[in-house]
Design a protein around this motif. Structure first.
Motif, PDB file in Angstrom:
ATOM      1  N   PRO A 294       0.804  -1.233   0.000  1.00  0.00           N
ATOM      2  CA  PRO A 294       0.000   0.000   0.000  1.00  0.00           C
ATOM      3  C   PRO A 294       0.829   1.272   0.000  1.00  0.00           C
ATOM      4  O   PRO A 294       0.432   2.288  -0.578  1.00  0.00           O
ATOM      5  CB  PRO A 294      -0.829  -0.128   1.277  1.00  0.00           C
ATOM      6  CG  PRO A 294      -0.046  -1.045   2.158  1.00  0.00           C
ATOM      7  CD  PRO A 294       0.607  -2.028   1.217  1.00  0.00           C
ATOM      8  N   GLU A 295       2.016   1.228   0.652  1.00  0.00           N
ATOM      9  CA  GLU A 295       2.847   2.433   0.700  1.00  0.00           C
ATOM     10  C   GLU A 295       3.351   2.812  -0.690  1.00  0.00           C
ATOM     11  O   GLU A 295       3.499   4.006  -1.004  1.00  0.00           O
ATOM     12  CB  GLU A 295       4.019   2.238   1.668  1.00  0.00           C
ATOM     13  CG  GLU A 295       5.087   1.236   1.241  1.00  0.00           C
ATOM     14  CD  GLU A 295       4.637  -0.226   1.315  1.00  0.00           C
ATOM     15  OE1 GLU A 295       5.313  -1.066   0.682  1.00  0.00           O
ATOM     16  OE2 GLU A 295       3.633  -0.525   1.987  1.00  0.00           O
ATOM     17  N   GLN A 296       3.601   1.804  -1.545  1.00  0.00           N
ATOM     18  CA  GLN A 296       3.999   2.097  -2.920  1.00  0.00           C
ATOM     19  C   GLN A 296       2.821   2.573  -3.755  1.00  0.00           C
ATOM     20  O   GLN A 296       2.995   3.303  -4.734  1.00  0.00           O
ATOM     21  CB  GLN A 296       4.609   0.848  -3.570  1.00  0.00           C
ATOM     22  CG  GLN A 296       5.946   0.416  -2.996  1.00  0.00           C
ATOM     23  CD  GLN A 296       6.544  -0.743  -3.777  1.00  0.00           C
ATOM     24  OE1 GLN A 296       6.427  -0.803  -5.002  1.00  0.00           O
ATOM     25  NE2 GLN A 296       7.198  -1.663  -3.074  1.00  0.00           N
ATOM     26  N   ALA A 297       1.618   2.168  -3.377  1.00  0.00           N
ATOM     27  CA  ALA A 297       0.424   2.527  -4.145  1.00  0.00           C
ATOM     28  C   ALA A 297       0.063   3.999  -3.997  1.00  0.00           C
ATOM     29  O   ALA A 297      -0.472   4.620  -4.931  1.00  0.00           O
ATOM     30  CB  ALA A 297      -0.755   1.661  -3.703  1.00  0.00           C
ATOM     31  N   VAL A 298       0.339   4.573  -2.830  1.00  0.00           N
ATOM     32  CA  VAL A 298      -0.128   5.932  -2.500  1.00  0.00           C
ATOM     33  C   VAL A 298       0.241   6.970  -3.555  1.00  0.00           C
ATOM     34  O   VAL A 298      -0.631   7.712  -4.042  1.00  0.00           O
ATOM     35  CB  VAL A 298       0.374   6.348  -1.103  1.00  0.00           C
ATOM     36  CG1 VAL A 298       0.122   7.844  -0.863  1.00  0.00           C
ATOM     37  CG2 VAL A 298      -0.304   5.515  -0.019  1.00  0.00           C
ATOM     38  N   PRO A 299       1.513   7.105  -3.955  1.00  0.00           N
ATOM     39  CA  PRO A 299       1.841   8.182  -4.914  1.00  0.00           C
ATOM     40  C   PRO A 299       1.154   8.029  -6.269  1.00  0.00           C
ATOM     41  O   PRO A 299       0.802   9.038  -6.897  1.00  0.00           O
ATOM     42  CB  PRO A 299       3.371   8.076  -5.055  1.00  0.00           C
ATOM     43  CG  PRO A 299       3.729   6.721  -4.555  1.00  0.00           C
ATOM     44  CD  PRO A 299       2.725   6.386  -3.519  1.00  0.00           C
ATOM     45  N   TYR A 300       0.943   6.813  -6.704  1.00  0.00           N
ATOM     46  CA  TYR A 300       0.293   6.608  -8.004  1.00  0.00           C
ATOM     47  C   TYR A 300      -1.199   6.947  -7.940  1.00  0.00           C
ATOM     48  O   TYR A 300      -1.763   7.515  -8.882  1.00  0.00           O
ATOM     49  CB  TYR A 300       0.515   5.173  -8.486  1.00  0.00           C
ATOM     50  CG  TYR A 300       1.980   4.880  -8.700  1.00  0.00           C
ATOM     51  CD1 TYR A 300       2.658   5.409  -9.790  1.00  0.00           C
ATOM     52  CD2 TYR A 300       2.696   4.127  -7.774  1.00  0.00           C
ATOM     53  CE1 TYR A 300       4.018   5.176  -9.971  1.00  0.00           C
ATOM     54  CE2 TYR A 300       4.046   3.888  -7.944  1.00  0.00           C
ATOM     55  CZ  TYR A 300       4.711   4.423  -9.044  1.00  0.00           C
ATOM     56  OH  TYR A 300       6.053   4.206  -9.214  1.00  0.00           O
ATOM     57  N   LEU A 301      -1.819   6.629  -6.815  1.00  0.00           N
ATOM     58  CA  LEU A 301      -3.221   6.997  -6.634  1.00  0.00           C
ATOM     59  C   LEU A 301      -3.378   8.503  -6.527  1.00  0.00           C
ATOM     60  O   LEU A 301      -4.341   9.080  -7.044  1.00  0.00           O
ATOM     61  CB  LEU A 301      -3.787   6.297  -5.397  1.00  0.00           C
ATOM     62  CG  LEU A 301      -3.881   4.767  -5.510  1.00  0.00           C
ATOM     63  CD1 LEU A 301      -4.202   4.141  -4.152  1.00  0.00           C
ATOM     64  CD2 LEU A 301      -4.944   4.365  -6.530  1.00  0.00           C
ATOM     65  N   GLN A 302      -2.422   9.159  -5.868  1.00  0.00           N
ATOM     66  CA  GLN A 302      -2.467  10.616  -5.780  1.00  0.00           C
ATOM     67  C   GLN A 302      -2.309  11.246  -7.163  1.00  0.00           C
ATOM     68  O   GLN A 302      -2.983  12.230  -7.483  1.00  0.00           O
ATOM     69  CB  GLN A 302      -1.370  11.104  -4.831  1.00  0.00           C
ATOM     70  CG  GLN A 302      -1.680  10.803  -3.354  1.00  0.00           C
ATOM     71  CD  GLN A 302      -0.549  11.182  -2.418  1.00  0.00           C
ATOM     72  OE1 GLN A 302       0.625  11.162  -2.790  1.00  0.00           O
ATOM     73  NE2 GLN A 302      -0.905  11.529  -1.185  1.00  0.00           N
ATOM     74  N   GLN A 303      -1.434  10.680  -7.982  1.00  0.00           N
ATOM     75  CA  GLN A 303      -1.273  11.198  -9.347  1.00  0.00           C
ATOM     76  C   GLN A 303      -2.556  11.014 -10.160  1.00  0.00           C
ATOM     77  O   GLN A 303      -2.936  11.891 -10.946  1.00  0.00           O
ATOM     78  CB  GLN A 303      -0.130  10.460 -10.054  1.00  0.00           C
ATOM     79  CG  GLN A 303       1.257  10.804  -9.555  1.00  0.00           C
ATOM     80  CD  GLN A 303       2.322  10.009 -10.292  1.00  0.00           C
ATOM     81  OE1 GLN A 303       2.405  10.050 -11.521  1.00  0.00           O
ATOM     82  NE2 GLN A 303       3.134   9.266  -9.551  1.00  0.00           N
TER      83      GLN A 303
END
Length: 334
Positions: A294-303
């Motif tokens: 999930p920690e890797q997912a956060v920046p892509y979801l924000q983008q």
């Protein structure tokens, strides 16, 4: 208005009866199309073969209702030699129209004529599997392969066997006439049951029948992906895309393989080949969550949200889920 409906129904019944009177043994219970009297002004066929040929001609020209009617006509001849073929054609027409009740009825009647009709058994397996009746679907697929083995003179029966090993599957004989989709269907079922070695044995048989099948190659690739062999998964998936570059399932699978290998930019590029950039970014975030990252997912979801902030609800929901999982993980470390 009610009286008019009664008259209309009565007239339709009379028209059908008049048409049927020319062919007294004609059973129209398998017919589902426009009024029969509008289909053809030709004299009724004189033989079973003539009716089938008329049906084939009508089908090739796109006149599906007429084809259906002619195949039904072919069933009216006593001691017909090709009844299972006509019933198969009737079933395929109904199946193409998603009228699965009549398709199933036609196929079951075909099996009464010829219990070893491989094509009919294969289609019944497909119908039941897609409807969620996996065990019944598996049974029909096995019967299709068993019937094919009878053609080769193989006396070992598969019917009634609960388990097949990958070695047993590898020993089965096949050629270009063998039931490719039965093998592929059994492969999909084996993958669902997490028996990936068995699945891959079935897929290998399917590919021996048609090595260029993008659908089978895609399934093989996904099977290796699920078993953790990302190198082979990538190889088969890329081969599937060589055969069919527009194969959305293969593209999605290739992106998942890149994510599993940690090659996130390549995954985004693959997703972007058949969806817009915000959706591709959201997909990357979503699958990273599923992979326990999930920690890797956060920046892509924000983008994804930044690109489509006014209405991209799904990315916001995925971001909330990812952040909750990150917080949960941090709490567990304390």
């Amino acid at each position: 208005m009610k009286g008019l409906n009664v008259v209309t129904v009565t007239l339709c019944a009379l028209l059908l009866a008049a048409c049927a009177s020319k062919e007294p043994s004609l059973d129209t219970s398998l017919y589902d199309g426009k009024p029969i009297d509008t289909l053809s002004s030709e004299e009724p066929p004189k033989t079973e073969k003539e009716a089938i040929m008329r049906g084939d001609t009508a089908l090739s020209s796109g006149n599906v209702d007429l084809a259906l009617y002619e195949y039904i006509r072919s069933l009216s001849f006593e001691n017909g030699q090709f009844r299972d073929r006509s019933l198969y054609n009737i079933g395929r027409i109904h199946q193409s129209r998603n009228n699965l009740t009549l398709a199933d009825k036609a196929y079951l009647l075909a099996l009464e004529e010829n219990p070893n009709n491989v094509e009919v058994l294969e289609q019944l397996g497909s119908i039941h599997s897609k409807n969620g009746d996996i065990e019944q679907g598996k049974s029909y697929f096995l019967r299709a392969i068993n019937a094919d083995q009878i053609r080769f003179g193989n006396s070992d029966t598969l019917v009634g066997k609960d388990l097949l090993t990958s070695k047993e599957v590898a020993l089965l004989k096949s050629d270009s006439r063998s039931p490719e989709f039965a093998y592929m269907g059994l492969g999909v079922i084996a993958d669902l049951e997490k028996d990936h070695n068995l699945a891959q044995a079935f897929y290998k048989q399917a590919l021996s029948i048609d090595s260029s099948s993008s659908k089978t190659l895609t399934n093989v690739g996904y099977s290796f992906y699920m078993s953790g062999d990302y190198r082979k998964a990538q190889r088969f998936t890329l081969e599937a895309l060589e055969k069919d570059p527009t194969n959305d399932k293969a593209l999605n699978n290739l992106a998942l393989i890149y994510l599993a290998k940690g090659e996130i930019p390549r995954a985004i590029n693959v997703f972007s080949r058949h969806m817009d950039k915000p959706e591709a970014l959201n997909n990357v975030g979503y699958f990273l969550i599923l992979q326990g990252k999930p920690e890797q997912a956060v920046p892509y979801l924000q983008q994804a949200i930044d690109s489509k902030s006014t209405y991209y609800k799904v990315a916001n929901e995925n971001l909330e889920r990812a952040l909750a999982l990150v917080r949960e993980g941090e709490m567990n470390k304390e």
